[in-house]
Design a protein around this motif. Sequence first.
Motif, short mmCIF file in Angstrom:
data_model
loop_
_atom_site.label_atom_id
_atom_site.label_comp_id
_atom_site.label_asym_id
_atom_site.label_seq_id
_atom_site.Cartn_x
_atom_site.Cartn_y
_atom_site.Cartn_z
N GLY A 68 0.91 -1.26 0.06
CA GLY A 68 0.01 0.00 -0.08
C GLY A 68 0.69 1.29 0.06
O GLY A 68 0.33 2.44 -0.06
N GLY A 69 2.00 0.91 0.20
CA GLY A 69 3.02 2.12 0.35
C GLY A 69 3.94 2.26 -0.61
O GLY A 69 5.34 2.84 -0.80
N ALA A 70 3.77 1.70 -1.95
CA ALA A 70 4.60 1.56 -3.23
C ALA A 70 4.30 2.23 -4.22
O ALA A 70 4.75 2.00 -5.37
N THR A 71 3.54 3.42 -3.93
CA THR A 71 2.94 4.13 -5.41
C THR A 71 4.23 4.77 -6.31
O THR A 71 4.20 4.63 -7.37
N TYR A 72 5.17 5.11 -5.29
CA TYR A 72 6.43 5.86 -6.02
C TYR A 72 7.83 5.06 -6.13
O TYR A 72 8.71 5.51 -6.43
N LEU A 73 7.49 3.78 -5.85
CA LEU A 73 8.85 2.68 -5.64
C LEU A 73 9.38 2.85 -6.92
O LEU A 73 10.75 2.60 -6.92
N LEU A 74 8.73 2.72 -8.07
CA LEU A 74 9.45 2.64 -9.50
C LEU A 74 10.34 3.87 -9.57
O LEU A 74 11.20 3.73 -10.54
N GLU A 75 9.97 5.04 -9.19
CA GLU A 75 10.68 6.22 -9.56
C GLU A 75 11.62 6.18 -8.57
O GLU A 75 12.85 6.59 -8.85
N THR A 76 11.52 5.61 -7.44
CA THR A 76 12.87 5.36 -6.38
C THR A 76 13.89 4.62 -7.09
O THR A 76 15.10 4.88 -6.98
N TYR A 77 13.41 3.49 -7.71
CA TYR A 77 14.09 2.59 -8.28
C TYR A 77 15.00 3.19 -9.52
O TYR A 77 16.23 3.17 -9.66
N GLU A 78 14.37 4.04 -10.12
CA GLU A 78 15.19 4.85 -11.20
C GLU A 78 15.96 5.77 -10.88
O GLU A 78 17.24 5.84 -11.29
N SER A 79 15.76 6.42 -9.64
CA SER A 79 16.79 7.31 -9.22
C SER A 79 18.13 6.41 -8.68
O SER A 79 19.13 7.03 -8.75
N VAL A 80 17.79 5.30 -8.07
CA VAL A 80 18.68 4.58 -7.65
C VAL A 80 19.65 3.83 -8.78
O VAL A 80 20.90 3.78 -8.67
N ARG A 81 18.83 3.50 -9.75
CA ARG A 81 19.93 2.70 -10.74
C ARG A 81 20.50 3.87 -11.57
O ARG A 81 21.73 3.57 -11.94
N GLU A 82 19.92 5.14 -11.64
CA GLU A 82 20.79 6.18 -12.19
C GLU A 82 22.14 6.54 -11.46
O GLU A 82 23.28 6.74 -11.89
N GLU A 83 22.02 6.49 -9.95
CA GLU A 83 23.09 6.79 -9.07
C GLU A 83 23.89 5.75 -9.36
O GLU A 83 25.25 5.86 -9.21
N ARG A 84 23.69 4.32 -9.47
CA ARG A 84 24.59 3.09 -9.53
C ARG A 84 25.50 3.45 -10.69
O ARG A 84 26.61 3.14 -10.67
N VAL A 126 15.70 -3.80 -0.75
CA VAL A 126 14.20 -3.08 -0.40
C VAL A 126 13.79 -4.33 0.64
O VAL A 126 13.43 -5.53 0.19
N GLN A 127 13.50 -3.79 1.75
CA GLN A 127 12.70 -4.74 2.69
C GLN A 127 11.07 -4.14 2.80
O GLN A 127 10.66 -3.22 3.32
N GLU A 128 10.47 -5.47 2.74
CA GLU A 128 8.90 -5.35 2.86
C GLU A 128 8.69 -5.46 4.40
O GLU A 128 9.24 -6.21 5.25
N ASP A 129 8.10 -4.39 5.03
CA ASP A 129 7.25 -4.21 6.32
C ASP A 129 6.19 -5.31 6.20
O ASP A 129 4.80 -4.85 6.17
N ARG A 144 6.66 -5.17 -7.80
CA ARG A 144 6.97 -4.21 -8.73
C ARG A 144 8.13 -4.03 -9.44
O ARG A 144 8.26 -3.16 -10.30
N LEU A 145 9.19 -4.58 -8.62
CA LEU A 145 10.57 -4.28 -8.83
C LEU A 145 11.36 -5.08 -9.94
O LEU A 145 10.91 -6.23 -9.97
N PRO A 146 11.95 -4.72 -10.78
CA PRO A 146 12.62 -5.62 -11.89
C PRO A 146 13.45 -6.73 -11.23
O PRO A 146 14.14 -6.11 -9.94
N ALA A 147 13.84 -7.87 -11.78
CA ALA A 147 14.69 -8.78 -11.28
C ALA A 147 16.03 -8.16 -11.65
O ALA A 147 16.61 -8.31 -12.91
N GLU A 148 16.81 -7.76 -10.80
CA GLU A 148 18.31 -7.23 -11.24
C GLU A 148 19.11 -7.72 -10.03
O GLU A 148 18.63 -7.64 -8.97
N PRO A 149 20.25 -8.19 -10.41
CA PRO A 149 21.19 -8.69 -9.49
C PRO A 149 21.74 -7.98 -8.37
O PRO A 149 22.13 -8.40 -7.22
#
Length: 249
Positions: free
Chosen positions: A14-30, A43-46, A55-60
Amino acid sequence: MNRVISVVTPVYDGGATYLLETYESVREERERLPDGWDLQWLVQEDGTTGKPLGRLPAEPWISPGTAGKGGAAVARTMALPRATGELVRTLDADDLLTPGALVRDIAAMESHPEMGWCISAGLDLLPDGSTKPGPYDPPEGPLTYKTLLAAYDDDHFPVVAAHLTARTPLLLAVGGWPALPAWETIAAVLLCAAVSDGWMIAAPGGFYRKHPAQTTAQAAYADVADASELRTIVRAQAEALHATGWRWS
């Protein structure tokens, strides 16, 4: 072998609305990391539904995990057994890293090997897309326990606690994030500061998204714990640790 910085992000169903945007920012920083460095995103689910993680891609370089529901503090700490990085950086599931944020974190830790942690300024990201700097951001330079505790007592905590980067052994030594229903990021910063000076990075390290659905914006958030009790226990834990005289090194 590359050195690693581990980014820890708690999320709930219920709190993952923006998770893919967060993913993109992390990927770019990597992709911006200095030569010889890599990134691990914990990424740890409570909770144990698995839905937000789906929602996240399978990335190593992404390490998903679940555990019984216990709040953000528990989720953050339960991610630590999987951390392979010598540094751990916090990031909320609805926030974004600014370009170069992790590069600056790494540089600060490399430049100040005697310090156990660093933290960067933040920008509020408003619903209309505009940004606003934090009202109490300190200047670039050392941060001491005395300074932070005085600001805490004045109810003007000067840093965005969710932008903490700490050396992994230090974070483990202070117990990760205390099992509190709120304020756990502030508590972790104070605990790290109680045994080690840190470094303030003046350049913003993240966008703190303001939106109606964020946890701290909910009316029920004010009822998760008595505010005076929270204020007391966060301070008491930090003071008790500081009073031992132990210093991280």
